[in-house]
Write an enzyme that holds these catalytic residues in place. Sequence first.
Site, PDB file in Angstrom:
ATOM      1  N   GLY A 104     -13.553   4.659  -8.322  1.00 38.83           N
ATOM      2  CA  GLY A 104     -13.202   5.451  -9.510  1.00 38.83           C
ATOM      3  C   GLY A 104     -13.197   6.942  -9.239  1.00 38.83           C
ATOM      4  CG  ASP A 149     -11.928   2.918 -12.741  1.00 41.84           C
ATOM      5  OD1 ASP A 149     -12.327   1.753 -12.848  1.00 41.84           O
ATOM      6  OD2 ASP A 149     -11.366   3.363 -11.720  1.00 41.84           O
TER       7      ASP A 149
HETATM    8  O1  PMV Z   1      -9.912   1.999  -9.717  1.00 45.32           O
HETATM    9  P1  PMV Z   1     -10.218   0.753  -8.965  1.00 45.32           P
HETATM   10  O2  PMV Z   1      -9.490   0.605  -7.692  1.00 45.32           O
HETATM   11  O3  PMV Z   1     -11.679   0.498  -8.890  1.00 45.32           O
HETATM   12  O4  PMV Z   1      -9.648  -0.488  -9.822  1.00 45.32           O
HETATM   13  C1  PMV Z   1      -9.636  -0.526 -11.198  1.00 45.32           C
HETATM   14  C2  PMV Z   1      -9.752  -1.914 -11.704  1.00 45.32           C
HETATM   15  C3  PMV Z   1      -8.483  -2.692 -11.961  1.00 45.32           C
HETATM   16  O5  PMV Z   1      -8.881  -3.758 -12.809  1.00 45.32           O
HETATM   17  C4  PMV Z   1      -7.911  -3.243 -10.688  1.00 45.32           C
HETATM   18  C5  PMV Z   1      -7.421  -1.864 -12.660  1.00 45.32           C
HETATM   19  C6  PMV Z   1      -7.775  -1.460 -14.071  1.00 45.32           C
HETATM   20  O6  PMV Z   1      -7.063  -0.584 -14.581  1.00 45.32           O
HETATM   21  O7  PMV Z   1      -8.693  -2.013 -14.678  1.00 45.32           O
END
Ligand code: PMV
Length: 311
Positions: A104, A149
């Site tokens: 994040g 996030d």
């Molecule tokens: O930002 P990351 O790579 O930790 O991924 C976010 C999580 C996902 O479920 C893959 C995308 C989302 O928008 O929730």
Amino acid sequence: MHAYSAPAKIILFGEHAVVYGEPAIAAPFRALQAQVTATPAPYGSGLSIIGAASGVTLHVSPANDTPDNALIYAAQLVLEALGKPPPDLTLELRSDIPIGGGFGSGAAVSAALMRALSAALGAPLSGEALNALVYRVEQLHHGTPSGIDNTVIVYEQPVYFVRGEPPQTFRVGAPLTFLVADTGVSASTRETVGDVRRLYEGDQAHYGAIIAEIGELVRRARALIEAGGACEELGELMNTNHALLRALSVSSALLDHLCATARQQGAYGAKLSGGGRGGSLIALTEPDLAPALAKALREAGAVQTWLMQLE
Ligand code: PMV
């Protein structure tokens, strides 16, 4: 000079399925932080953002079009929300959160920057306002982010998150120890989310069932975390969650190898965390096993490992 920060985050269960309305569980990861300091600048010099590591300086002008640069966009959103022109101010950004690592980073950097700028303007943003603005920057990074996030990073609490609903906090029945490992491979969440979307649209029955199974598993995981002490079962759920993410095409040979290594070393379970194809993984472990596990993961290709206690 004041410093404002925001932590990284780790998704424990439910990434990707969360985009389709299933729940996910995530927690702040305080070992990694983004930090922004605000220093008054000479009269007429305007608003600049300096990357401490890169040395790159960006100048923020009043908003017209949506800029490509997420830092400029974050600053413009704050100015627009507060109805203020750019102040004479220098924002200096430091972050030890790997970019594209599933931690994040984008949301943490935006949150720290927006906190620093709104405070310097004498109008610190509320949690709710900050969360909404960080989400808008996430849209620039990710296209269709679920919002998980920004929510975890802004509120700095473990959350049970369902897209479009207020985040729920939950009780952790007994502390859990996770080993977090970085593959060192930077991967684009925008791409993996897009690829899952294409698979889903090509065969909704098949991929919809996988997504629903992940959702079911997340509900079960929440109950186990709240009850406390069910590490074997939670580990099994992590292994299943990983296999289902693999079926959604977002694992990689290295992630599979590191998860298998963690299990062989006695972890209760392991799974990729975040967007996948690279980024990070988490393993649930007994605290006394963690040093050997960390060593084994580094020997198997992880570039860095950290302990994270969920309590
Ligand atoms: O930002 P990351 O790579 O930790 O991924 C976010 C999580 C996902 O479920 C893959 C995308 C989302 O928008 O929730």
